[in-house]
Design a protein around this motif. Sequence first.
Motif, PDB file in Angstrom:
ATOM      1  N   LEU A  33     -89.097 -24.927   3.120  1.00 53.44           N
ATOM      2  CA  LEU A  33     -89.156 -26.282   3.651  1.00 53.44           C
ATOM      3  C   LEU A  33     -88.792 -26.345   5.133  1.00 53.44           C
ATOM      4  O   LEU A  33     -87.909 -25.632   5.602  1.00 53.44           O
ATOM      5  CB  LEU A  33     -88.193 -27.189   2.877  1.00 53.44           C
ATOM      6  CG  LEU A  33     -88.566 -27.515   1.433  1.00 53.44           C
ATOM      7  CD1 LEU A  33     -87.372 -28.137   0.721  1.00 53.44           C
ATOM      8  CD2 LEU A  33     -89.766 -28.456   1.383  1.00 53.44           C
ATOM      9  N   VAL A  34     -89.452 -27.261   5.828  1.00 55.35           N
ATOM     10  CA  VAL A  34     -89.085 -27.648   7.195  1.00 55.35           C
ATOM     11  C   VAL A  34     -88.617 -29.097   7.107  1.00 55.35           C
ATOM     12  O   VAL A  34     -89.377 -29.982   6.691  1.00 55.35           O
ATOM     13  CB  VAL A  34     -90.285 -27.516   8.152  1.00 55.35           C
ATOM     14  CG1 VAL A  34     -89.916 -28.031   9.543  1.00 55.35           C
ATOM     15  CG2 VAL A  34     -90.746 -26.067   8.223  1.00 55.35           C
ATOM     16  N   LEU A  35     -87.365 -29.348   7.482  1.00 55.75           N
ATOM     17  CA  LEU A  35     -86.730 -30.634   7.246  1.00 55.75           C
ATOM     18  C   LEU A  35     -86.465 -31.408   8.537  1.00 55.75           C
ATOM     19  O   LEU A  35     -86.167 -30.823   9.578  1.00 55.75           O
ATOM     20  CB  LEU A  35     -85.392 -30.436   6.519  1.00 55.75           C
ATOM     21  CG  LEU A  35     -85.442 -29.652   5.205  1.00 55.75           C
ATOM     22  CD1 LEU A  35     -84.030 -29.466   4.666  1.00 55.75           C
ATOM     23  CD2 LEU A  35     -86.331 -30.345   4.182  1.00 55.75           C
ATOM     24  N   ALA A  36     -86.552 -32.735   8.426  1.00 54.39           N
ATOM     25  CA  ALA A  36     -86.149 -33.638   9.504  1.00 54.39           C
ATOM     26  C   ALA A  36     -84.924 -34.414   9.047  1.00 54.39           C
ATOM     27  O   ALA A  36     -84.836 -34.827   7.890  1.00 54.39           O
ATOM     28  CB  ALA A  36     -87.279 -34.612   9.838  1.00 54.39           C
ATOM     29  N   THR A  37     -83.956 -34.601   9.928  1.00 53.11           N
ATOM     30  CA  THR A  37     -82.778 -35.382   9.566  1.00 53.11           C
ATOM     31  C   THR A  37     -83.016 -36.865   9.856  1.00 53.11           C
ATOM     32  O   THR A  37     -83.686 -37.223  10.828  1.00 53.11           O
ATOM     33  CB  THR A  37     -81.537 -34.908  10.328  1.00 53.11           C
ATOM     34  OG1 THR A  37     -81.776 -34.983  11.738  1.00 53.11           O
ATOM     35  CG2 THR A  37     -81.183 -33.481   9.947  1.00 53.11           C
ATOM     36  N   ARG A  38     -82.456 -37.696   8.995  1.00 54.77           N
ATOM     37  CA  ARG A  38     -82.493 -39.142   9.161  1.00 54.77           C
ATOM     38  C   ARG A  38     -81.144 -39.700   8.732  1.00 54.77           C
ATOM     39  O   ARG A  38     -80.523 -39.185   7.787  1.00 54.77           O
ATOM     40  CB  ARG A  38     -83.606 -39.792   8.315  1.00 54.77           C
ATOM     41  CG  ARG A  38     -85.025 -39.382   8.704  1.00 54.77           C
ATOM     42  CD  ARG A  38     -85.429 -39.981  10.050  1.00 54.77           C
ATOM     43  NE  ARG A  38     -86.834 -39.710  10.360  1.00 54.77           N
ATOM     44  CZ  ARG A  38     -87.278 -38.629  10.996  1.00 54.77           C
ATOM     45  NH1 ARG A  38     -86.414 -37.677  11.344  1.00 54.77           N
ATOM     46  NH2 ARG A  38     -88.564 -38.481  11.266  1.00 54.77           N
ATOM     47  N   PHE A  89     -93.066 -33.038   9.075  1.00 49.58           N
ATOM     48  CA  PHE A  89     -92.086 -32.244   8.336  1.00 49.58           C
ATOM     49  C   PHE A  89     -92.427 -32.250   6.841  1.00 49.58           C
ATOM     50  O   PHE A  89     -93.263 -33.026   6.386  1.00 49.58           O
ATOM     51  CB  PHE A  89     -90.676 -32.801   8.561  1.00 49.58           C
ATOM     52  CG  PHE A  89     -90.205 -32.713   9.990  1.00 49.58           C
ATOM     53  CD1 PHE A  89     -89.453 -31.630  10.417  1.00 49.58           C
ATOM     54  CD2 PHE A  89     -90.526 -33.713  10.905  1.00 49.58           C
ATOM     55  CE1 PHE A  89     -89.017 -31.542  11.739  1.00 49.58           C
ATOM     56  CE2 PHE A  89     -90.097 -33.634  12.224  1.00 49.58           C
ATOM     57  CZ  PHE A  89     -89.351 -32.543  12.643  1.00 49.58           C
ATOM     58  N   ASP A  90     -91.746 -31.406   6.087  1.00 52.67           N
ATOM     59  CA  ASP A  90     -91.974 -31.357   4.638  1.00 52.67           C
ATOM     60  C   ASP A  90     -91.137 -32.363   3.884  1.00 52.67           C
ATOM     61  O   ASP A  90     -91.559 -32.891   2.848  1.00 52.67           O
ATOM     62  CB  ASP A  90     -91.651 -29.955   4.097  1.00 52.67           C
ATOM     63  CG  ASP A  90     -92.556 -28.892   4.664  1.00 52.67           C
ATOM     64  OD1 ASP A  90     -93.783 -29.126   4.717  1.00 52.67           O
ATOM     65  OD2 ASP A  90     -92.047 -27.822   5.051  1.00 52.67           O
ATOM     66  N   SER A  93     -74.939 -31.132  14.406  1.00 48.46           N
ATOM     67  CA  SER A  93     -75.022 -30.534  15.747  1.00 48.46           C
ATOM     68  C   SER A  93     -74.534 -29.092  15.770  1.00 48.46           C
ATOM     69  O   SER A  93     -74.663 -28.407  16.789  1.00 48.46           O
ATOM     70  CB  SER A  93     -74.200 -31.356  16.744  1.00 48.46           C
ATOM     71  OG  SER A  93     -72.817 -31.264  16.474  1.00 48.46           O
ATOM     72  N   GLU A  94     -73.969 -28.614  14.647  1.00 42.77           N
ATOM     73  CA  GLU A  94     -73.426 -27.248  14.596  1.00 42.77           C
ATOM     74  C   GLU A  94     -74.204 -26.358  13.636  1.00 42.77           C
ATOM     75  O   GLU A  94     -73.689 -25.357  13.127  1.00 42.77           O
ATOM     76  CB  GLU A  94     -71.950 -27.295  14.190  1.00 42.77           C
ATOM     77  CG  GLU A  94     -71.081 -28.063  15.183  1.00 42.77           C
ATOM     78  CD  GLU A  94     -69.626 -28.149  14.751  1.00 42.77           C
ATOM     79  OE1 GLU A  94     -69.335 -27.791  13.584  1.00 42.77           O
ATOM     80  OE2 GLU A  94     -68.795 -28.564  15.566  1.00 42.77           O
ATOM     81  N   ILE A 127     -84.320 -27.061  10.162  1.00 42.28           N
ATOM     82  CA  ILE A 127     -83.785 -28.423  10.124  1.00 42.28           C
ATOM     83  C   ILE A 127     -83.826 -28.926  11.553  1.00 42.28           C
ATOM     84  O   ILE A 127     -83.141 -28.392  12.432  1.00 42.28           O
ATOM     85  CB  ILE A 127     -82.346 -28.472   9.575  1.00 42.28           C
ATOM     86  CG1 ILE A 127     -82.294 -27.938   8.141  1.00 42.28           C
ATOM     87  CG2 ILE A 127     -81.810 -29.905   9.640  1.00 42.28           C
ATOM     88  CD1 ILE A 127     -80.873 -27.858   7.579  1.00 42.28           C
ATOM     89  N   ASP A 128     -84.675 -29.899  11.804  1.00 40.87           N
ATOM     90  CA  ASP A 128     -84.929 -30.356  13.174  1.00 40.87           C
ATOM     91  C   ASP A 128     -85.327 -29.148  14.034  1.00 40.87           C
ATOM     92  O   ASP A 128     -86.276 -28.455  13.713  1.00 40.87           O
ATOM     93  CB  ASP A 128     -83.726 -31.107  13.725  1.00 40.87           C
ATOM     94  CG  ASP A 128     -83.491 -32.433  12.995  1.00 40.87           C
ATOM     95  OD1 ASP A 128     -84.446 -32.970  12.390  1.00 40.87           O
ATOM     96  OD2 ASP A 128     -82.349 -32.930  13.031  1.00 40.87           O
ATOM     97  N   ALA A 129     -84.576 -28.871  15.101  1.00 42.62           N
ATOM     98  CA  ALA A 129     -84.938 -27.772  16.004  1.00 42.62           C
ATOM     99  C   ALA A 129     -84.299 -26.441  15.626  1.00 42.62           C
ATOM    100  O   ALA A 129     -84.592 -25.416  16.243  1.00 42.62           O
ATOM    101  CB  ALA A 129     -84.551 -28.128  17.438  1.00 42.62           C
TER     102      ALA A 129
END
Length: 256
Positions: free
Chosen positions: A114-119, A148-149, A206-207, A229-231
Amino acid sequence: MLLNGKPVDLDHLRILGLTNYGHFTSMRVDAGRVRGLALHLDRLTRDCRALFGAELDQHEVRSYVRQVVGSAESTVARVTVFDPDLDLGYPASASRPQVLVTTRAVSSVPPRPLVLATRCYERDVPAVKHLGLFATIFHRRQAQLAGFDDVLFVDREGFISEGATWNVGLIEGDEIVWPQAPVLPGITMALIQQVRAGLERRVDVSELDRYTAAFTTNAAVGVRAVTAIDATRWSDMTPLVEQIRKDYSAIPGEPL
């Protein structure tokens, strides 16, 4: 599809579709066995008390699932508990929960990473696996429209919690880290925690570069690798994630 072990009258489903008040669990059934069956039944019992103040007969639930599953080699069975007589204006009257069992096919195609985007999103009543899926599906759709997936949720302070329909684990060295947050406690995650040590702590989005891999867990798919996850990006060939998948697959199912 059966309601209390009998064919469903569509009128009984009206309240389910219009109010969406109830709870459920989804379990993968392979050759009549379910990993974590007792945990699924305990979840249904616990959530039924929370939403309806009523006791659920676990033996009846098992018999309903057996009826619907039949001789299927592999399937995903969903047990939904709701009260067809719920009054939208007076939901306090809902006290006679009924059991709806449905099934869906298990994909024969191995799931790709999976490629994930945070919200930013925090689930209502997170400890209950309730039917309120609008917000989670909305955010999943928006992530997919952006290329994203799927979606990974963070709170207002930027700490990771869970996905739309799964839990997430991260790898630091040779250790599993489960984000510490108000989340729906997944059955697959609980089973992995029983066979492989890990720790819980708050995970700041961020970490993410301090971690070497990530994966998701749910009953239908099991363990699924995350490559971004994001970048932040990782390899999809992480040995520890593959070992976690094998450890989970080796857990014996309990007979229905």
